[in-house]
Scaffold this motif. Structure first.
Motif, PDB file in Angstrom:
ATOM      1  N   ASN A  45       1.735  45.203  53.634  1.00 40.64           N
ATOM      2  CA  ASN A  45       3.006  44.630  53.189  1.00 40.64           C
ATOM      3  C   ASN A  45       3.174  44.817  51.680  1.00 40.64           C
ATOM      4  OD1 ASN A  45       5.497  43.384  53.407  1.00 40.64           O
ATOM      5  ND2 ASN A  45       4.651  41.339  53.067  1.00 40.64           N
TER       6      ASN A  45
ATOM      7  N   HIS B 298       4.601  48.087  49.159  1.00 37.97           N
ATOM      8  CA  HIS B 298       5.271  49.371  49.349  1.00 37.97           C
ATOM      9  C   HIS B 298       5.420  50.143  48.048  1.00 37.97           C
ATOM     10  CE1 HIS B 298       6.329  46.662  52.669  1.00 37.97           C
ATOM     11  NE2 HIS B 298       6.227  47.762  53.397  1.00 37.97           N
TER      12      HIS B 298
ATOM     13  N   SER C   9       3.961  49.023  41.474  1.00 35.74           N
ATOM     14  CA  SER C   9       4.013  47.761  40.738  1.00 35.74           C
ATOM     15  C   SER C   9       4.422  46.680  41.734  1.00 35.74           C
ATOM     16  CB  SER C   9       5.004  47.828  39.577  1.00 35.74           C
ATOM     17  OG  SER C   9       6.314  47.909  40.060  1.00 35.74           O
TER      18      SER C   9
ATOM     19  N   ASP D  76       7.394  41.182  43.254  1.00 33.33           N
ATOM     20  CA  ASP D  76       7.281  39.723  43.419  1.00 33.33           C
ATOM     21  C   ASP D  76       6.598  39.044  42.233  1.00 33.33           C
ATOM     22  OD1 ASP D  76       8.411  40.164  45.870  1.00 33.33           O
ATOM     23  OD2 ASP D  76       6.600  39.788  47.044  1.00 33.33           O
TER      24      ASP D  76
HETATM   25  C1  H2B Z   1       9.279  40.148  51.328  1.00 32.12           C
HETATM   26  C2  H2B Z   1       8.127  41.061  51.123  1.00 32.12           C
HETATM   27  O1  H2B Z   1       6.923  40.469  51.458  1.00 32.12           O
HETATM   28  C3  H2B Z   1       8.034  41.503  49.690  1.00 32.12           C
HETATM   29  O2  H2B Z   1       9.285  41.998  49.276  1.00 32.12           O
HETATM   30  C4  H2B Z   1       6.930  42.488  49.405  1.00 32.12           C
HETATM   31  C5  H2B Z   1       7.029  43.759  50.191  1.00 32.12           C
HETATM   32  N1  H2B Z   1       6.501  44.913  49.513  1.00 32.12           N
HETATM   33  C6  H2B Z   1       6.333  44.939  48.189  1.00 32.12           C
HETATM   34  N2  H2B Z   1       5.955  46.042  47.584  1.00 32.12           N
HETATM   35  C7  H2B Z   1       5.811  46.098  46.265  1.00 32.12           C
HETATM   36  N3  H2B Z   1       5.423  47.245  45.714  1.00 32.12           N
HETATM   37  N4  H2B Z   1       6.029  45.023  45.519  1.00 32.12           N
HETATM   38  C8  H2B Z   1       6.415  43.845  46.028  1.00 32.12           C
HETATM   39  O3  H2B Z   1       6.603  42.878  45.297  1.00 32.12           O
HETATM   40  C9  H2B Z   1       6.564  43.773  47.422  1.00 32.12           C
HETATM   41  N5  H2B Z   1       6.912  42.658  48.005  1.00 32.12           N
END
Ligand code: H2B
Length: 82
Positions: free
Chosen positions: A36, A38, A53, A56
């Motif tokens: 989770n 990306h 990076s 969140d």
């Molecule tokens: C809602 C979900 O868990 C978030 O948006 C996750 C998903 N993938 C993510 N990927 C990346 N690279 N940064 C994030 O902050 C992130 N947050």
């Protein structure tokens, strides 16, 4: 080698052709889904540029980015054609 630039872990990868580059991307996509977490990435023909990076956490490099980078390294180390 991953380098940290502008609060992102960055690396460009070059493959034999588009097919190999896209196979790599599908494999990274599965890892990213499982974690989770990306990547930002771009692809032109045989080149894939990845910048990691954590949105969140305020768009900085976190342990999640380091873990995804390590998983990508492992994937490439274990390629049969490598
Ligand atoms: C809602 C979900 O868990 C978030 O948006 C996750 C998903 N993938 C993510 N990927 C990346 N690279 N940064 C994030 O902050 C992130 N947050």
């Amino acid at each position: 080698m991953w380098t940290e630039q502008d609060n992102k872990l960055c690396q460009s990868f070059e493959f034999a052709d588009f097919r190999a580059a896209f196979l790599f991307m599908t494999q990274v996509a599965e890892i990213a889904e499982a974690m989770n977490h990306h990547p930002w990435w771009s692809n032109v023909y045989n080149e894939v540029m990845i910048k990691l990076s954590t949105h969140d956490a305020g768009d900085v490099v976190t342990e999640k980015d380091r873990q995804l980078a390590a998983a990508i390294d492992l994937l490439l180390e274990n390629r049969p054609e490598a």
